[in-house]
Design an enzyme around this catalytic site. Structure first.
Site, PDB file in Angstrom:
ATOM      1  N   HIS A   3       0.862  -1.190   0.000  1.00  6.33           N
ATOM      2  CA  HIS A   3       0.000   0.000   0.000  1.00  6.33           C
ATOM      3  C   HIS A   3       0.895   1.237   0.000  1.00  6.33           C
ATOM      4  O   HIS A   3       1.952   1.257   0.598  1.00  6.33           O
ATOM      5  CB  HIS A   3      -0.884   0.024   1.257  1.00  6.33           C
ATOM      6  CG  HIS A   3      -2.045   0.947   1.127  1.00  6.33           C
ATOM      7  ND1 HIS A   3      -1.942   2.294   1.365  1.00  6.33           N
ATOM      8  CD2 HIS A   3      -3.317   0.729   0.738  1.00  6.33           C
ATOM      9  CE1 HIS A   3      -3.120   2.861   1.147  1.00  6.33           C
ATOM     10  NE2 HIS A   3      -3.974   1.942   0.770  1.00  6.33           N
ATOM     11  N   ASP A  60      -8.030  -4.978  -0.282  1.00  5.63           N
ATOM     12  CA  ASP A  60      -8.507  -5.830  -1.383  1.00  5.63           C
ATOM     13  C   ASP A  60      -8.160  -7.302  -1.204  1.00  5.63           C
ATOM     14  O   ASP A  60      -8.611  -8.136  -1.993  1.00  5.63           O
ATOM     15  CB  ASP A  60      -7.897  -5.332  -2.705  1.00  5.63           C
ATOM     16  CG  ASP A  60      -8.425  -3.948  -3.066  1.00  5.63           C
ATOM     17  OD1 ASP A  60      -7.618  -3.042  -3.327  1.00  5.63           O
ATOM     18  OD2 ASP A  60      -9.659  -3.776  -3.022  1.00  5.63           O
TER      19      ASP A  60
HETATM   20  C1  SDX Z   1      -6.103   0.348  -3.013  1.00  8.44           C
HETATM   21  O1  SDX Z   1      -4.221   4.795  -1.973  1.00  8.44           O
HETATM   22  C2  SDX Z   1      -5.208   4.202  -1.407  1.00  8.44           C
HETATM   23  O2  SDX Z   1      -5.636   4.559  -0.351  1.00  8.44           O
HETATM   24  C3  SDX Z   1      -5.808   3.049  -2.201  1.00  8.44           C
HETATM   25  C4  SDX Z   1      -6.850   2.217  -1.478  1.00  8.44           C
HETATM   26  C5  SDX Z   1      -8.125   3.002  -1.223  1.00  8.44           C
HETATM   27  O3  SDX Z   1      -8.838   2.659  -0.267  1.00  8.44           O
HETATM   28  O4  SDX Z   1      -8.431   3.910  -2.042  1.00  8.44           O
HETATM   29  O5  SDX Z   1      -6.329   1.761  -0.239  1.00  8.44           O
HETATM   30  C6  SDX Z   1      -7.261   0.991  -2.313  1.00  8.44           C
HETATM   31  O6  SDX Z   1      -5.837   0.700  -4.135  1.00  8.44           O
HETATM   32  C7  SDX Z   1      -5.275  -0.693  -2.302  1.00  8.44           C
HETATM   33  C8  SDX Z   1      -4.067  -1.204  -3.154  1.00  8.44           C
HETATM   34  C9  SDX Z   1      -4.581  -2.280  -4.109  1.00  8.44           C
HETATM   35  N1  SDX Z   1      -3.502  -2.672  -5.071  1.00  8.44           N
HETATM   36  C10 SDX Z   1      -2.895  -3.889  -5.001  1.00  8.44           C
HETATM   37  O7  SDX Z   1      -3.103  -4.724  -4.125  1.00  8.44           O
HETATM   38  C11 SDX Z   1      -1.911  -4.150  -6.142  1.00  8.44           C
HETATM   39  C12 SDX Z   1      -0.615  -4.773  -5.580  1.00  8.44           C
HETATM   40  N2  SDX Z   1       0.107  -3.724  -4.807  1.00  8.44           N
HETATM   41  C13 SDX Z   1       0.936  -2.868  -5.523  1.00  8.44           C
HETATM   42  O8  SDX Z   1       1.119  -2.904  -6.857  1.00  8.44           O
HETATM   43  C14 SDX Z   1       1.571  -1.724  -4.714  1.00  8.44           C
HETATM   44  O9  SDX Z   1       1.849  -2.190  -3.462  1.00  8.44           O
HETATM   45  C15 SDX Z   1       0.743  -0.453  -4.646  1.00  8.44           C
HETATM   46  C16 SDX Z   1       0.344   0.003  -5.999  1.00  8.44           C
HETATM   47  C17 SDX Z   1      -0.481  -0.672  -3.817  1.00  8.44           C
HETATM   48  C18 SDX Z   1       1.610   0.620  -3.978  1.00  8.44           C
HETATM   49  O10 SDX Z   1       2.624   0.913  -4.859  1.00  8.44           O
HETATM   50  P1  SDX Z   1       3.770   1.996  -4.482  1.00  8.44           P
HETATM   51  O11 SDX Z   1       3.439   2.708  -3.222  1.00  8.44           O
HETATM   52  O12 SDX Z   1       4.020   2.806  -5.709  1.00  8.44           O
HETATM   53  O13 SDX Z   1       4.977   1.108  -4.129  1.00  8.44           O
HETATM   54  P2  SDX Z   1       5.997   0.513  -5.190  1.00  8.44           P
HETATM   55  O14 SDX Z   1       5.236  -0.044  -6.364  1.00  8.44           O
HETATM   56  O15 SDX Z   1       7.048   1.531  -5.452  1.00  8.44           O
HETATM   57  O16 SDX Z   1       6.623  -0.734  -4.367  1.00  8.44           O
HETATM   58  C19 SDX Z   1       7.707  -0.534  -3.468  1.00  8.44           C
HETATM   59  C20 SDX Z   1       8.471  -1.852  -3.524  1.00  8.44           C
HETATM   60  C21 SDX Z   1       8.907  -2.213  -4.947  1.00  8.44           C
HETATM   61  O17 SDX Z   1      10.058  -3.044  -4.822  1.00  8.44           O
HETATM   62  P3  SDX Z   1      11.540  -2.327  -5.036  1.00  8.44           P
HETATM   63  O18 SDX Z   1      11.491  -1.624  -6.373  1.00  8.44           O
HETATM   64  O19 SDX Z   1      11.682  -1.363  -3.854  1.00  8.44           O
HETATM   65  O20 SDX Z   1      12.506  -3.486  -4.991  1.00  8.44           O
HETATM   66  O21 SDX Z   1       7.621  -2.930  -3.090  1.00  8.44           O
HETATM   67  C22 SDX Z   1       7.433  -3.832  -4.162  1.00  8.44           C
HETATM   68  C23 SDX Z   1       7.798  -3.090  -5.449  1.00  8.44           C
HETATM   69  O22 SDX Z   1       8.237  -4.005  -6.443  1.00  8.44           O
HETATM   70  N3  SDX Z   1       6.027  -4.221  -4.136  1.00  8.44           N
HETATM   71  C24 SDX Z   1       5.563  -5.448  -4.343  1.00  8.44           C
HETATM   72  C25 SDX Z   1       4.166  -5.353  -4.173  1.00  8.44           C
HETATM   73  N4  SDX Z   1       3.813  -4.087  -3.880  1.00  8.44           N
HETATM   74  C26 SDX Z   1       4.974  -3.380  -3.866  1.00  8.44           C
HETATM   75  N5  SDX Z   1       6.193  -6.612  -4.658  1.00  8.44           N
HETATM   76  C27 SDX Z   1       5.397  -7.701  -4.789  1.00  8.44           C
HETATM   77  N6  SDX Z   1       4.042  -7.701  -4.627  1.00  8.44           N
HETATM   78  C28 SDX Z   1       3.404  -6.535  -4.332  1.00  8.44           C
HETATM   79  N7  SDX Z   1       2.060  -6.529  -4.192  1.00  8.44           N
END
Ligand code: SDX
Length: 428
Positions: A307, A364
């Site tokens: 998140h 989710d």
């Molecule tokens: C919602 O913002 C809100 O409030 C949203 C929400 C709401 O109520 O409105 O809470 C609802 O959208 C919840 C999120 C739902 N999405 C998912 O579950 C999709 C999977 N999660 C992600 O793709 C990710 O975690 C995000 C999009 C939610 C957050 O992305 P960020 O903050 O841009 O973080 P990032 O992508 O830069 O990740 C940081 C690191 C990365 O690794 P490094 O580059 O540092 O090595 O964490 C890793 C990412 O690769 N990472 C994951 C991961 N989520 C982040 N690795 C594996 N699986 C994951 N799910």
């Protein structure tokens, strides 16, 4: 004495005021930055940038706190109803019993949609995604209520548009579902409470009365309350920026629905179930899939995990996980993907990759398992997220308008070609 922050650039130091919120969050007010320094800030994804000051929702990602107008969601999820929470978010205070009943009656008067909107439903291919339909249908409401286009409505006119949208959304959502089955649509039944009415239109049959179990109604209230607002997330920021151009409420919410559709945002609840089903069909080896999620060369991500703001647990996920166990037990459902989800969570919370990146289950991760147990198909899950989030979107849009916030127009750092002369095609 206003606290200030210093920024030094081009050999000069500039002072900017520091704003402190009611929960002691601090922000550097850089509204005069470009005038004073000629420079702008750069923050892709707005990870460190506040777009507004808001009184609607407070969340603390480190402590796993989420409150609507100051009330903890744990209390609202257990003790309130979705319509009462909608009122709280939009108007700022919990209503008395009389005010809530008046609000309910106002909603009841507007639950029907114009019969001509049926032509829109008939125009969609039967397998078209419900989120695309929802975004289109909500935007189309402005065609039937042209008075909503007035960029300067009176408070009463704006409120009527808000009530109409709140009232019609359950009807639109349930009709999308009925149409996907080729079933006749059900009309709203005034007098049923907001959520029961929605479930009756969704699962009721015109040939016979269908009993909606109280457990299902209670679980739906809880799910919708937990999704009702979440401060400046992607779709809410979309609603605000579209509304900031004086676009009408229906257009602003239609844009928010489209933003929510993305699998990185609200679309994740559908993506989680599809992921869990894949893992189950692949033999249920959660360790294999966890390794894929950590592999930078593998596009697979653990959907429902991580998140932008919660760097500890997502308080909604904790409540939904418990509701999962309760609802499935009461309905006598044993869904194997729930076991896989719990295995994944347990393994991830002990895995250094996830611990280092503070990746926890988000709202989710478990919600789709309950939606499925309540009888909804997977492609309706994000539509249910939108139904829950509607009062939050409306509250944020209303606040942005009331505060007369300027049209949103971010700046950029240009990285393209410097000036060059046109060359005729013969000479290229
Ligand atoms: C919602 O913002 C809100 O409030 C949203 C929400 C709401 O109520 O409105 O809470 C609802 O959208 C919840 C999120 C739902 N999405 C998912 O579950 C999709 C999977 N999660 C992600 O793709 C990710 O975690 C995000 C999009 C939610 C957050 O992305 P960020 O903050 O841009 O973080 P990032 O992508 O830069 O990740 C940081 C690191 C990365 O690794 P490094 O580059 O540092 O090595 O964490 C890793 C990412 O690769 N990472 C994951 C991961 N989520 C982040 N690795 C594996 N699986 C994951 N799910």
């Amino acid at each position: 004495m206003t606290e200030t922050a210093s920024i030094s650039i081009d050999g000069k130091t500039h002072e900017f005021p520091v704003i402190t919120g009611t929960e002691n969050e601090k922000a550097i007010d850089i509204s005069k930055l470009r005038d004073q320094t000629g420079a702008i800030t750069l923050d892709p994804g707005f990870k460190n940038t506040g777009a507004t000051q808001s009184a609607v929702t407070f969340l603390d990602g480190e402590k796993g706190i989420l409150r609507y107008r100051g009330y903890p969601i744990e209390q609202l999820a257990e003790q309130s109803t979705f319509l009462e929470v909608a009122y709280l978010l939009i108007y700022g205070e919990l209503p008395s019993a009389t005010v809530l009943e008046e609000f309910r009656k106002k909603i009841d008067r507007h639950t029907l949609i114009h019969e001509d909107m049926k032509k829109f439903f008939d125009g969609f291919p039967s397998k078209s995604h419900p989120m695309g339909q929802l975004s289109c249908l909500v935007g189309a409401l402005s065609a039937f209520y042209p008075e909503s286009l007035d960029p300067n409505p009176t408070e009463e006119e704006e409120d009527l548009t808000i009530v109409k949208l709140l009232a019609k959304m359950p009807t639109i959502v349930s009709w999308i579902y009925k149409k996907s089955l080729g079933h006749p649509v059900m009309y709203p039944r005034n007098g049923l409470n907001f959520v029961h009415n929605f479930l009756n239109m969704t699962f009721g049959q015109i040939t016979e009365d269908v009993e909606i179990e109280p457990e299902v109604v209670s679980a739906m209230h809880k799910l919708l309350i937990l999704h009702a607002d979440h401060e400046q997330n992607c779709s809410t920021s979309t609603v605000r920026i579209v509304g900031s151009s004086n676009a009408n409420l229906y257009a602003s919410i239609s844009a928010g629905i489209s933003a929510l559709w993305g699998p990185l945002h609200g679309g994740a609840n559908q993506a989680v179930i599809e992921m869990l089903e894949n893992i189950k069909n692949d033999g249920g080896d959660s360790a294999k899939w966890l390794a894929k999620a950590k592999d930078k060369n593998d596009p697979f991500r653990l959907m429902g995990f991580g998140h932008r703001v919660y760097k500890n647990f997502d308080p909604r996920a904790k409540i939904i996980k418990k509701a999962c166990d309760d609802v499935l037990e009461r309905l006598g459902i044993n869904d194997p993907v729930l076991d896989i989800a719990k295995e994944l969570e347990e393994a991830a919370l002990k895995d250094q990759y996830f611990v280092d990146r503070k990746l926890y289950p988000n709202v989710d991760f478990y919600s789709g398992i309950i939606y499925r147990a309540l009888g909804f198909p997977t492609d309706m899950f994000t539509v249910l997220f939108a139904l829950g989030r509607l009062p939050g979107w409306i509250a944020q849009w209303k606040e942005m308008r009331a505060n007369k916030e300027p049209i949103g127009r971010p700046r950029q750092v240009y990285t393209g070609s410097v000036i060059r002369d046109y060359v005729s095609i013969e000479k290229r």
